[in-house]
Design a protein around this motif. Sequence first.
Motif, PDB file in Angstrom:
ATOM      1  N   CYS A  97       0.862  -1.171   0.000  1.00 32.65           N
ATOM      2  CA  CYS A  97       0.000   0.000   0.000  1.00 32.65           C
ATOM      3  C   CYS A  97       0.910   1.237   0.000  1.00 32.65           C
ATOM      4  O   CYS A  97       2.039   1.191   0.512  1.00 32.65           O
ATOM      5  CB  CYS A  97      -0.967   0.005   1.179  1.00 32.65           C
ATOM      6  N   ALA A  98       0.424   2.312  -0.593  1.00 35.62           N
ATOM      7  CA  ALA A  98       1.272   3.493  -0.748  1.00 35.62           C
ATOM      8  C   ALA A  98       0.412   4.732  -0.917  1.00 35.62           C
ATOM      9  O   ALA A  98      -0.755   4.655  -1.336  1.00 35.62           O
ATOM     10  CB  ALA A  98       2.187   3.321  -1.962  1.00 35.62           C
ATOM     11  N   ARG A  99       0.997   5.884  -0.623  1.00 33.58           N
ATOM     12  CA  ARG A  99       0.316   7.149  -0.862  1.00 33.58           C
ATOM     13  C   ARG A  99       0.793   7.739  -2.184  1.00 33.58           C
ATOM     14  O   ARG A  99       2.002   7.836  -2.426  1.00 33.58           O
ATOM     15  CB  ARG A  99       0.577   8.142   0.266  1.00 33.58           C
ATOM     16  N   ASP A 100      -0.164   8.161  -3.003  1.00 32.60           N
ATOM     17  CA  ASP A 100       0.182   8.735  -4.300  1.00 32.60           C
ATOM     18  C   ASP A 100       0.828  10.108  -4.138  1.00 32.60           C
ATOM     19  O   ASP A 100       0.317  10.968  -3.412  1.00 32.60           O
ATOM     20  CB  ASP A 100      -1.073   8.920  -5.157  1.00 32.60           C
ATOM     21  N   LEU A 101       1.916  10.312  -4.874  1.00 35.76           N
ATOM     22  CA  LEU A 101       2.479  11.655  -5.022  1.00 35.76           C
ATOM     23  C   LEU A 101       1.918  12.282  -6.298  1.00 35.76           C
ATOM     24  O   LEU A 101       1.577  13.457  -6.329  1.00 35.76           O
ATOM     25  CB  LEU A 101       3.998  11.572  -5.076  1.00 35.76           C
ATOM     26  N   ASP A 102       1.854  11.480  -7.340  1.00 36.67           N
ATOM     27  CA  ASP A 102       1.140  11.836  -8.568  1.00 36.67           C
ATOM     28  C   ASP A 102       0.685  10.518  -9.192  1.00 36.67           C
ATOM     29  O   ASP A 102       0.662   9.496  -8.506  1.00 36.67           O
ATOM     30  CB  ASP A 102       1.998  12.686  -9.518  1.00 36.67           C
ATOM     31  N   SER A 103       0.350  10.533 -10.473  1.00 41.27           N
ATOM     32  CA  SER A 103      -0.240   9.340 -11.084  1.00 41.27           C
ATOM     33  C   SER A 103       0.739   8.189 -11.243  1.00 41.27           C
ATOM     34  O   SER A 103       0.324   7.055 -11.469  1.00 41.27           O
ATOM     35  CB  SER A 103      -0.850   9.690 -12.444  1.00 41.27           C
ATOM     36  N   THR A 104       2.021   8.464 -11.147  1.00 42.86           N
ATOM     37  CA  THR A 104       2.993   7.390 -11.383  1.00 42.86           C
ATOM     38  C   THR A 104       4.059   7.274 -10.315  1.00 42.86           C
ATOM     39  O   THR A 104       4.980   6.461 -10.447  1.00 42.86           O
ATOM     40  CB  THR A 104       3.698   7.585 -12.738  1.00 42.86           C
ATOM     41  N   THR A 105       3.968   8.041  -9.262  1.00 39.25           N
ATOM     42  CA  THR A 105       4.956   7.948  -8.186  1.00 39.25           C
ATOM     43  C   THR A 105       4.256   8.004  -6.836  1.00 39.25           C
ATOM     44  O   THR A 105       3.146   8.538  -6.721  1.00 39.25           O
ATOM     45  CB  THR A 105       6.010   9.065  -8.265  1.00 39.25           C
ATOM     46  N   TRP A 106       4.909   7.461  -5.852  1.00 35.40           N
ATOM     47  CA  TRP A 106       4.353   7.342  -4.507  1.00 35.40           C
ATOM     48  C   TRP A 106       5.412   7.768  -3.507  1.00 35.40           C
ATOM     49  O   TRP A 106       6.601   7.460  -3.656  1.00 35.40           O
ATOM     50  CB  TRP A 106       3.926   5.883  -4.268  1.00 35.40           C
ATOM     51  N   ASP A 107       4.988   8.473  -2.452  1.00 36.09           N
ATOM     52  CA  ASP A 107       5.991   9.009  -1.538  1.00 36.09           C
ATOM     53  C   ASP A 107       6.096   8.222  -0.229  1.00 36.09           C
ATOM     54  O   ASP A 107       7.153   8.249   0.406  1.00 36.09           O
ATOM     55  CB  ASP A 107       5.759  10.499  -1.262  1.00 36.09           C
ATOM     56  N   TYR A 108       5.069   7.550   0.170  1.00 37.55           N
ATOM     57  CA  TYR A 108       5.113   6.727   1.375  1.00 37.55           C
ATOM     58  C   TYR A 108       4.590   5.335   1.042  1.00 37.55           C
ATOM     59  O   TYR A 108       3.572   5.195   0.357  1.00 37.55           O
ATOM     60  CB  TYR A 108       4.301   7.341   2.510  1.00 37.55           C
ATOM     61  N   TRP A 109       5.282   4.323   1.580  1.00 41.56           N
ATOM     62  CA  TRP A 109       4.953   2.931   1.277  1.00 41.56           C
ATOM     63  C   TRP A 109       4.800   2.127   2.564  1.00 41.56           C
ATOM     64  O   TRP A 109       5.513   2.386   3.543  1.00 41.56           O
ATOM     65  CB  TRP A 109       6.085   2.290   0.467  1.00 41.56           C
ATOM     66  N   GLY A 110       3.933   1.129   2.508  1.00 38.82           N
ATOM     67  CA  GLY A 110       3.921   0.131   3.541  1.00 38.82           C
ATOM     68  C   GLY A 110       5.075  -0.837   3.335  1.00 38.82           C
ATOM     69  O   GLY A 110       5.800  -0.773   2.337  1.00 38.82           O
ATOM     70  N   GLN A 111       5.232  -1.738   4.256  1.00 39.60           N
ATOM     71  CA  GLN A 111       6.396  -2.625   4.249  1.00 39.60           C
ATOM     72  C   GLN A 111       6.272  -3.774   3.241  1.00 39.60           C
ATOM     73  O   GLN A 111       7.253  -4.437   2.929  1.00 39.60           O
ATOM     74  CB  GLN A 111       6.604  -3.227   5.659  1.00 39.60           C
ATOM     75  N   GLY A 112       5.070  -3.994   2.727  1.00 37.02           N
ATOM     76  CA  GLY A 112       4.845  -5.091   1.783  1.00 37.02           C
ATOM     77  C   GLY A 112       4.377  -6.337   2.498  1.00 37.02           C
ATOM     78  O   GLY A 112       4.889  -6.675   3.577  1.00 37.02           O
TER      79      GLY A 112
END
Length: 119
Positions: A97-112
């Motif tokens: 799971c992740a937070r979107d920074l824009d349509s193709t990049t993410w700035d915060y991620w879960g551990q998987g």
Amino acid sequence: QVQLQGSGPGLVKPSQTLSLTCTVSGGSITTNYYCWSWIRQPSGKGPEWIGHICYDGRTVYSPSFRSRTSISRDTSKNQFTLQLSSATPENTAVYYCARDLDSTTWDYWGQGTQVTVSS
């Protein structure tokens, strides 16, 4: 500092529903104008964006997953959830799971979370 924590069963039987939850801390999933994504990466392959749910509850899915996927949220728990129905062994992957920074990049991620679909 925003933190995401994914959780859910590591083993799912074929034809069952794969269900994962992401708990967010340090920020609200209803904060304008963020969207919150599910992304998976099968072993030896590149990451695949599954879909996201946005601050206003709107959802968007990748065409590859649209027919069997549902993303929902519980704002009281600051969580969002992925459900993938009729799981097959091809759905075996690490799910992020992740937070979107824009349509193709993410700035915060879960551990998987490693999910294996197997009988």
